[in-house]
Structures are given as structure tokens and as C-alpha cells.
Design a protein around this motif. Structure first.
Motif, mmCIF file in Angstrom:
data_model
loop_
_atom_site.group_PDB
_atom_site.id
_atom_site.type_symbol
_atom_site.label_atom_id
_atom_site.label_comp_id
_atom_site.label_asym_id
_atom_site.label_seq_id
_atom_site.Cartn_x
_atom_site.Cartn_y
_atom_site.Cartn_z
ATOM 1 N N LEU A 152 1.037 -1.065 -0.155
ATOM 2 C CA LEU A 152 -0.119 -0.382 0.214
ATOM 3 C C LEU A 152 0.517 1.061 0.544
ATOM 4 O O LEU A 152 0.287 2.052 -0.633
ATOM 5 C CB LEU A 152 -1.020 -0.232 1.415
ATOM 6 N N ARG A 167 3.388 -0.512 4.046
ATOM 7 C CA ARG A 167 2.562 -0.930 4.554
ATOM 8 C C ARG A 167 2.008 -1.650 3.541
ATOM 9 O O ARG A 167 2.012 -1.915 2.412
ATOM 10 C CB ARG A 167 1.654 0.566 4.917
ATOM 11 N N ALA A 180 -4.326 -0.461 8.707
ATOM 12 C CA ALA A 180 -4.611 -0.513 7.181
ATOM 13 C C ALA A 180 -5.014 -0.143 6.366
ATOM 14 O O ALA A 180 -5.583 0.679 5.953
ATOM 15 C CB ALA A 180 -3.128 -1.578 7.137
ATOM 16 N N SER A 181 -5.451 -0.758 5.544
ATOM 17 C CA SER A 181 -6.763 -0.419 4.652
ATOM 18 C C SER A 181 -7.810 -1.084 5.362
ATOM 19 O O SER A 181 -8.906 -0.750 4.534
ATOM 20 C CB SER A 181 -6.486 -1.189 3.504
ATOM 21 N N GLU A 193 -4.180 2.961 14.372
ATOM 22 C CA GLU A 193 -3.737 3.477 13.019
ATOM 23 C C GLU A 193 -3.330 4.334 13.215
ATOM 24 O O GLU A 193 -4.056 6.009 12.732
ATOM 25 C CB GLU A 193 -4.828 2.937 12.052
ATOM 26 N N ASP A 228 -1.351 6.229 10.956
ATOM 27 C CA ASP A 228 -1.268 7.162 9.251
ATOM 28 C C ASP A 228 -2.847 6.971 8.860
ATOM 29 O O ASP A 228 -3.811 7.028 8.625
ATOM 30 C CB ASP A 228 -1.309 6.401 7.781
ATOM 31 N N LEU A 254 -4.669 5.924 5.825
ATOM 32 C CA LEU A 254 -4.872 4.817 5.840
ATOM 33 C C LEU A 254 -5.746 4.803 6.689
ATOM 34 O O LEU A 254 -7.239 4.240 5.935
ATOM 35 C CB LEU A 254 -4.136 4.135 5.899
ATOM 36 N N LYS A 262 -9.440 6.054 4.328
ATOM 37 C CA LYS A 262 -9.578 4.786 3.404
ATOM 38 C C LYS A 262 -10.578 3.820 4.326
ATOM 39 O O LYS A 262 -11.822 3.466 3.805
ATOM 40 C CB LYS A 262 -9.091 4.640 2.708
#
Length: 216
Positions: A54, A58, A87-88, A106, A108, A111, A114
Motif C-alpha cells: 500500500l 504498509r 492499514a486498508s 492506525e 496513518d 489509511l 480510507k
């Protein structure tokens, strides 16, 4: 592309041959559209049994590794789970299909945004994505029945292991000298015990690399 057929093929050719027989996990793998958790240009390869990058170190973990780790965690419908990394959101979505509540750490923000949208699109409202340091977990909402690492580590931080409830199960891939092995940690009577369960080549989560030692 027939994504439903790809999901069935993933279960038939990757999950079931890997001795995953928990019906709830299998149903979750069949229900969660992996293509919704990868960049659009990667949708056609969403169901390969490989890590999908990703960016920024990640990734989306291999379907087989996710399924086997979750099976080792002996998930229960009333469990409260902590995911170290979102992550995703794919592994979190599979986990959310099988337990009561998931708290996913998380840091980020892109990320996390999303993942939150993808989870919302699936109607998964039992996931809370929180901003925080992956290496610290999220003690504020613990202890947890299950702790899942969405990527490999060189070792499990004591601060996270301490967030495991009595009777809890922690699952992750631990790297030793470049070799990854799945580890199940259980908590009984306040004491933790570890057991290695299978080999896996899952990459390290950023920030969980082994400390460099000096050679004189």
C-alpha cells in the motif's frame, strides 16, 4: 472480473487447504470483498495469496495468514479485539465479522480514512479506528480478549502484551533471524505463555524492526 468467484476460489484453494476449518472465519472471508480494500489498480490481483503493498511500508496481509492467525485466536462472538494496525482495513473487516467489537490502532490518517470509508460501505459499525502509536496499543479501552497484529514484529512489546485480558489470546507473526513464525500468546492466571504454530513470510510492520546491536 467476477470477484465473488475469486473469493470462493481464494477460500477453496488457499484457506481450506491450510487447515482452516472455523466456519465463522470461512464465512467472513467469503463475505468481505478484498478488492474494496486495495487500490483500484490492484483490484484484479486482490485475491492472490501474497502481501499487497500500500506504500510507506504498509500492506495488506496474505489471506491465508490472516485466516490461520484468526483461527489460532479461537474467536468468540462476544470478544473485544484489538488490532495493531488497520492499514486498508481488510483484516479488521474479517475480524469484525466474527467478534463483537474491534479497536484498530492506525497512526496513518490517510489509511485510517480510507479504511473507515470501506468499513462503513460494508455496514461494519463495530469497528473503532483510533489514532495512536502502534507500539503502544490502546490501553484506554482494554483489556482485550483478542489482540491481532496486522503485520509481523521482531518482538511483542510488553506494553501491548499487558493489555491482554485473563483468558485472552494474542496472535502475530514474529521474525527471528529473518524467519517469520506465527505465535499464539495466551494469558492464564496473569501469566503469559507463547506457542509457535506455523511459518509465514509476512513483512515487518514499520516501527517493529529489531534493534540494531553494535559490533566492536
Amino acid at each position: 472480473m467476477d470477484f465473488a468467484a475469486a473469493r470462493q476460489n481464494m477460500v477453496d484453494c488457499q484457506i481450506l487447504p491450510s487447515n482452516v476449518d472455523n466456519e465463522q472465519i470461512i464465512d467472513a472471508m467469503l463475505a468481505v470483498p478484498r478488492e474494496a480494500f486495495v487500490p483500484t489498480e490492484m483490484a484484479s490481483i486482490a485475491y492472490v495469496d501474497e502481501v499487497l503493498a500500500l506504500g510507506q511500508g504498509r500492506f495488506v496481509m496474505e489471506p491465508m495468514v490472516i485466516a490461520r492467525l484468526l483461527q489460532e485466536a479461537s474467536l468468540r462472538p462476544d470478544d473485544v479485539a484489538l488490532s495493531i494496525g488497520c492499514a486498508s482495513g481488510y483484516a479488521v473487516a474479517v475480524l469484525a465479522k466474527t467478534v463483537n467489537t474491534v479497536v484498530a490502532v492506525e497512526p496513518d490518517k490517510q489509511l485510517a480514512q480510507k479504511a473507515d470509508q470501506a468499513l462503513s460501505n460494508l455496514g461494519l459499525d463495530n469497528v473503532a479506528i483510533v489514532d495512536g502509536d502502534l507500539a503502544k496499543g490502546n490501553a484506554a479501552q482494554g483489556p482485550y480478549d483478542v489482540i491481532f497484529f496486522d503485520g509481523a514484529v521482531s518482538q511483542v512489546p510488553d506494553e501491548i502484551a499487558a493489555q491482554l485480558a485473563e483468558g485472552g489470546r494474542l496472535v502475530c507473526i514474529v521474525h527471528h533471524n529473518g524467519v517469520g513464525r506465527a505465535q499464539l500468546t495466551t494469558c492464564h492466571g496473569g501469566a503469559l505463555s507463547n506457542r509457535e504454530v506455523f511459518d509465514a513470510g509476512t513483512p515487518l510492520l514499520p516501527g517493529f524492526e529489531a534493534e540494531q546491536s553494535f559490533v566492536f
